[in-house]
Design an enzyme around this catalytic site. Structure first.
Site, PDB file in Angstrom:
ATOM      1  N   CYS A 159      -2.816  -6.344  -8.438  1.00 54.10           N
ATOM      2  CA  CYS A 159      -1.753  -7.105  -7.784  1.00 54.10           C
ATOM      3  C   CYS A 159      -1.881  -8.624  -7.902  1.00 54.10           C
ATOM      4  O   CYS A 159      -0.887  -9.297  -8.201  1.00 54.10           O
ATOM      5  CB  CYS A 159      -1.579  -6.671  -6.338  1.00 54.10           C
ATOM      6  SG  CYS A 159      -3.028  -6.038  -5.517  1.00 54.10           S
ATOM      7  N   ARG A 193     -14.210  -0.301  -9.221  1.00 47.54           N
ATOM      8  CA  ARG A 193     -14.617  -0.407  -7.822  1.00 47.54           C
ATOM      9  C   ARG A 193     -16.014   0.181  -7.681  1.00 47.54           C
ATOM     10  O   ARG A 193     -16.307   1.250  -8.225  1.00 47.54           O
ATOM     11  CB  ARG A 193     -13.635   0.321  -6.896  1.00 47.54           C
ATOM     12  CG  ARG A 193     -12.252  -0.313  -6.883  1.00 47.54           C
ATOM     13  CD  ARG A 193     -11.275   0.393  -5.968  1.00 47.54           C
ATOM     14  NE  ARG A 193      -9.940  -0.164  -6.130  1.00 47.54           N
ATOM     15  CZ  ARG A 193      -8.838   0.337  -5.560  1.00 47.54           C
ATOM     16  NH1 ARG A 193      -8.933   1.407  -4.783  1.00 47.54           N
ATOM     17  NH2 ARG A 193      -7.659  -0.227  -5.769  1.00 47.54           N
ATOM     18  N   GLN A 227      -4.812   2.849 -13.287  1.00 52.96           N
ATOM     19  CA  GLN A 227      -3.701   3.145 -12.376  1.00 52.96           C
ATOM     20  C   GLN A 227      -2.366   3.115 -13.112  1.00 52.96           C
ATOM     21  O   GLN A 227      -2.199   2.365 -14.077  1.00 52.96           O
ATOM     22  CB  GLN A 227      -3.649   2.103 -11.251  1.00 52.96           C
ATOM     23  CG  GLN A 227      -4.871   2.071 -10.352  1.00 52.96           C
ATOM     24  CD  GLN A 227      -4.780   0.937  -9.349  1.00 52.96           C
ATOM     25  OE1 GLN A 227      -4.503  -0.203  -9.704  1.00 52.96           O
ATOM     26  NE2 GLN A 227      -5.010   1.245  -8.089  1.00 52.96           N
ATOM     27  N   ASP A 244       0.126   1.505 -12.164  1.00 49.03           N
ATOM     28  CA  ASP A 244       0.407   0.505 -11.147  1.00 49.03           C
ATOM     29  C   ASP A 244       1.709  -0.227 -11.453  1.00 49.03           C
ATOM     30  O   ASP A 244       2.074  -0.414 -12.618  1.00 49.03           O
ATOM     31  CB  ASP A 244      -0.755  -0.501 -11.115  1.00 49.03           C
ATOM     32  CG  ASP A 244      -0.903  -1.163  -9.760  1.00 49.03           C
ATOM     33  OD1 ASP A 244      -0.131  -0.818  -8.854  1.00 49.03           O
ATOM     34  OD2 ASP A 244      -1.795  -2.011  -9.621  1.00 49.03           O
ATOM     35  N   HIS A 292       4.411  -3.478  -9.500  1.00 44.20           N
ATOM     36  CA  HIS A 292       4.754  -4.333  -8.369  1.00 44.20           C
ATOM     37  C   HIS A 292       6.198  -4.788  -8.528  1.00 44.20           C
ATOM     38  O   HIS A 292       6.608  -5.206  -9.616  1.00 44.20           O
ATOM     39  CB  HIS A 292       3.804  -5.521  -8.279  1.00 44.20           C
ATOM     40  CG  HIS A 292       2.397  -5.108  -7.990  1.00 44.20           C
ATOM     41  ND1 HIS A 292       1.472  -4.848  -8.993  1.00 44.20           N
ATOM     42  CD2 HIS A 292       1.771  -4.842  -6.816  1.00 44.20           C
ATOM     43  CE1 HIS A 292       0.337  -4.457  -8.438  1.00 44.20           C
ATOM     44  NE2 HIS A 292       0.491  -4.448  -7.132  1.00 44.20           N
ATOM     45  N   LYS A 306       1.993   1.240   4.457  1.00 45.61           N
ATOM     46  CA  LYS A 306       2.300   1.913   3.193  1.00 45.61           C
ATOM     47  C   LYS A 306       2.826   3.316   3.445  1.00 45.61           C
ATOM     48  O   LYS A 306       2.522   3.950   4.452  1.00 45.61           O
ATOM     49  CB  LYS A 306       1.059   1.985   2.301  1.00 45.61           C
ATOM     50  CG  LYS A 306      -0.117   2.732   2.894  1.00 45.61           C
ATOM     51  CD  LYS A 306      -1.317   2.726   1.934  1.00 45.61           C
ATOM     52  CE  LYS A 306      -2.524   3.404   2.584  1.00 45.61           C
ATOM     53  NZ  LYS A 306      -3.678   3.469   1.665  1.00 45.61           N
ATOM     54  N   HIS A 310       3.986  -2.888  -3.647  1.00 52.39           N
ATOM     55  CA  HIS A 310       2.917  -2.295  -4.451  1.00 52.39           C
ATOM     56  C   HIS A 310       3.233  -0.804  -4.560  1.00 52.39           C
ATOM     57  O   HIS A 310       3.407  -0.137  -3.538  1.00 52.39           O
ATOM     58  CB  HIS A 310       1.561  -2.455  -3.765  1.00 52.39           C
ATOM     59  CG  HIS A 310       1.208  -3.854  -3.388  1.00 52.39           C
ATOM     60  ND1 HIS A 310       0.193  -4.565  -3.995  1.00 52.39           N
ATOM     61  CD2 HIS A 310       1.719  -4.678  -2.440  1.00 52.39           C
ATOM     62  CE1 HIS A 310       0.089  -5.754  -3.433  1.00 52.39           C
ATOM     63  NE2 HIS A 310       1.002  -5.855  -2.489  1.00 52.39           N
TER      64      HIS A 310
END
Length: 676
Positions: free
Chosen positions: A366, A395, A413, A415, A417, A502, A548
């Site tokens: 992000c 991570r 991911q 992912d 945004h 979320k 997100h």
């Protein structure tokens, strides 16, 4: 119970249906149940007094709201039963193995365990049948479970006299003013009774448990208080349920889960492996990476047609950037930091030297997407901007938390945004919900649930911001028509991210397990912290709202889920090898090679098996590696231009088809669902 009690001797008990009853002080929930009817008194197993779970014999000394718990209240009933199974386990072990010390034994999500300090030797799985039998004897004895309150010094002395050093140590550390409770199985202090220190609550007696509804599963080592510097204990695990049917269903799920284990199937199907040289990272083999590529291509097409722009951002960013975003303060222990200078083994020279003080591998994408958004001036006319990335992140998960490809340290991911204005939020969330529904359906997951994770205790932003963000998510789910029982709508207190509430999307797989996969979060904090703005219709600068979102979450985990969901029998378009052409006799080799060439030209992922082995052996071997179609050819098939199609899971049944028919079938069915 009388309705004419003196005011100072009476209390008012309010029931869930809105009715009230006047009762004497000291009345128990069981007394109330008996006054309502013998059927309820028999069915009741515990009570909620002012929302707190209590024993049926708990005396009520003030006005209270009372709800009686029966087995129909499955969540509470299961937790109580598992707690009691743990106590029965401890009593059974001490009966069979005198001198064993007890420590603690909680309930778990599907059962219970208890930690013991054996006198002579650690327990083994061979001890479990005898312990189970003793547990059944205790349950059938229907021993009352009686609560008592003890003074701290009295309790410590009792434990020491009994040789229970672990219990004595724990009791010593409890607050002096704490209400210390013990539970007896049997009449307190009588021969044959058994005692443990516990806050409760418990069922009324051991006989309330079903002796056919539990099973001890395994023994493992554990450390007192989880500290490896302390004494090693024996931990006995069990699974416990309300009845035999539930236990049988659970054991069946465990058997199915073992068969479907993605680690086992991943090895059998030659998809991936893991090894200590890269703990928490996956070595994808060719066949496994085919699944990845097919899934990635499918998701890319969905995003392209949904108005997303795909980007790629750096793996390493200066720690100062992570400090500005807030991740360093909240998440640094889970991040891999790279110092400016890394010495060589001899310490003489750095491996590299950069201009920053310290870099860190990104744990999420992000902040980098915000930096792209900030390139150039953005107008309200540019919004919404949907920015997607198949971003590789790292991570530092604890070693003990790593699990196959389901929980890893390096992951990718799906992912994205979405930068938008506040008045665009609801429509964007609805649009995402529709896209997610399409993807899940086409990937074979027809059932999923939606949860709203609300503000955590540690968070950025004002209460007003959180109120607004949470309500927007509620309104969006309602507009999408998914705040219903069908979608398991639920709100989860305190489980939001530190910067935003979320929506969580929980898949249900083929054997009933749920997996939290997709998510979308409405964030007003990060754009402000990183200085992202757009020029509004009023000519002023405004911070966008940042959504997100992810649909499958991470490729690693989702592929693991799919392997287990399908038990390795993936949909044809995802199967690494869609077909194998296997010959019965060598005279069919040329025909088999021609057929393979035609299939490959049609886009089918096909292999050939010309080995001098019996066809039954070949079919079994390819079935074991989950090849969905085996095309058997012999002399007759070569002469007639046909194949005998054997499909995975169809036992010995086969279907005769022409070469053209089988090519058409495999090329059509082997195409991703959105391209057919």
């Amino acid at each position: 119970m009388s309705d004419n009690l003196a005011a100072n001797d009476s209390i008012n008990i309010k029931l869930p249906d809105g009715s009230s009853r006047v009762a004497e002080r000291g009345t128990t929930p069981l007394d109330i149940a008996k006054s309502i009817g013998p059927g309820l008194a028999k069915a009741a197993i515990a009570a909620k007094v002012d929302g707190e779970l209590r024993d049926l014999t708990f005396p009520m000394d003030a006005d209270a709201d009372l709800a009686l718990i029966t087995q129909k209240d499955e969540a509470e009933a299961l937790d109580l039963a598992r707690h009691d199974f743990a106590h029965v386990l401890a009593e059974a072990v001490q009966n069979l193995f005198p001198g064993t010390q007890i420590t603690f034994g909680p309930s778990t999500s599907d059962g219970f365990y208890y930690d013991f300090a054996p006198k002579n030797r650690p327990f083994t799985d061979a001890d479990l049948p005898a312990i189970e039998e003793e547990m059944r004897r205790i349950i059938k004895a229907n021993k009352p479970l009686v609560r008592e309150v003890w003074e701290k010094d009295q309790l410590i002395s009792r434990w020491r006299d009994m040789g229970e050093h672990f219990k004595a140590e724990w009791a010593t550390e409890l607050p002096d003013d704490a209400e210390l409770t013990v539970y007896w199985a049997g009449e307190p202090g009588k021969d044959g009774s058994w005692m443990d220190m516990c806050r409760g609550p418990h069922l009324a007696s051991t006989g309330k448990l079903d002796p056919t509804a539990f099973k001890l599963t395994r023994v493992s080592g554990a450390y007192w208080r989880g500290d490896q510097n302390n004494e090693q204990l024996s931990r006995i695990y069990g699974t416990g349920w309300l009845n035999k049917k539930q236990l049988k269903e659970h054991l069946h799920r465990l058997e199915e889960a073992a068969k479907r284990d993605h680690r086992k199937l991943g090895q059998e199907m030659d998809l991936f492996h893991l090894q200590s040289e890269a703990q928490g990272s996956v070595f994808w083999h060719q066949k496994g990476y085919i699944i990845w590529r097919q899934l990635e291509s499918y998701l890319r097409r969905q995003q392209d047609t949904s108005g997303y722009s795909e980007v790629k951002t750096p793996q390493l960013m200066d720690v100062n950037q992570w400090e500005r975003s807030g991740h360093w303060g909240k998440y640094s222990e889970n991040m891999f930091a790279v110092p400016d200078e890394v010495p060589t083994a001899d310490g003489e020279s750095p491996v590299f030297k950069g201009d920053g003080d310290m870099m860190a591998l990104k744990p999420m994408n992000c902040p980098a997407h915000v930096l792209i958004f900030k390139q150039g001036i953005k107008s309200y006319r540019d919004l919404p901007i949907r920015m997607a990335e198949f971003g590789c992140c790292h991570r530092n998960e604890p070693h003990g938390a790593l699990h196959g490809i389901m929980r890893v340290r390096q992951f990718t991911q799906d992912d994205a945004h979405i930068f938008c204005s506040e008045d665009q939020l609801i429509d964007e969330i609805v649009r995402f919900c529709d896209l997610l529904h399409k993807v899940y359906s086409e990937l074979g997951f027809e059932k999923y649930e939606i949860k709203l994770a609300l503000r955590p205790e540690k968070r950025f932003g004002s209460d007003e911001d959180w109120d607004r963000a949470e309500q927007i998510l509620r309104d969006a789910v309602a507009k999408a028509g998914r705040d219903t029982e069908e979608f398991g709508w639920e709100e989860l207190e305190g489980e939001g991210a530190f910067y935003a509430p979320k929506l969580e999307f929980h898949l249900t797989d083929a054997i009933g397990r749920t997996w939290q996969v997709g998510t979308i979060q409405a964030d007003t904090v990060l754009p402000e912290r990183l200085g992202a703005t757009f020029v509004g219709e009023d000519g002023e600068h405004h911070h966008p709202v940042m959504l997100h979102r992810a649909i499958i979450g991470t490729f690693e985990r989702f592929i693991g889920i799919m392997i287990e969901h399908y038990a390795g029998k993936l949909p044809l378009w995802l199967a690494p090898v869609q077909a194998v052409v296997a010959t019965i006799v060598s005279e069919a080799d040329s025909y088999a090679e021609e057929l393979v060439a035609k299939l490959r030209a049609a886009g089918v992922r096909v292999e050939i098996d010309l080995r001098n082995e019996k066809i039954g052996y070949k079919v079994r071997e390819h079935s074991h590696t989950k090849v969905p179609n085996v095309l058997v050819v012999g002399r007759k098939e070569a002469e007639e231009g046909t194949v005998a199609l054997r499909q995975l899971g169809s036992d010995q049944h086969q279907k005769m088809m022409t070469a053209e028919e089988v090519i058409e079938y495999l090329s059509t069915e082997g195409t991703a669902p959105d391209l057919r």
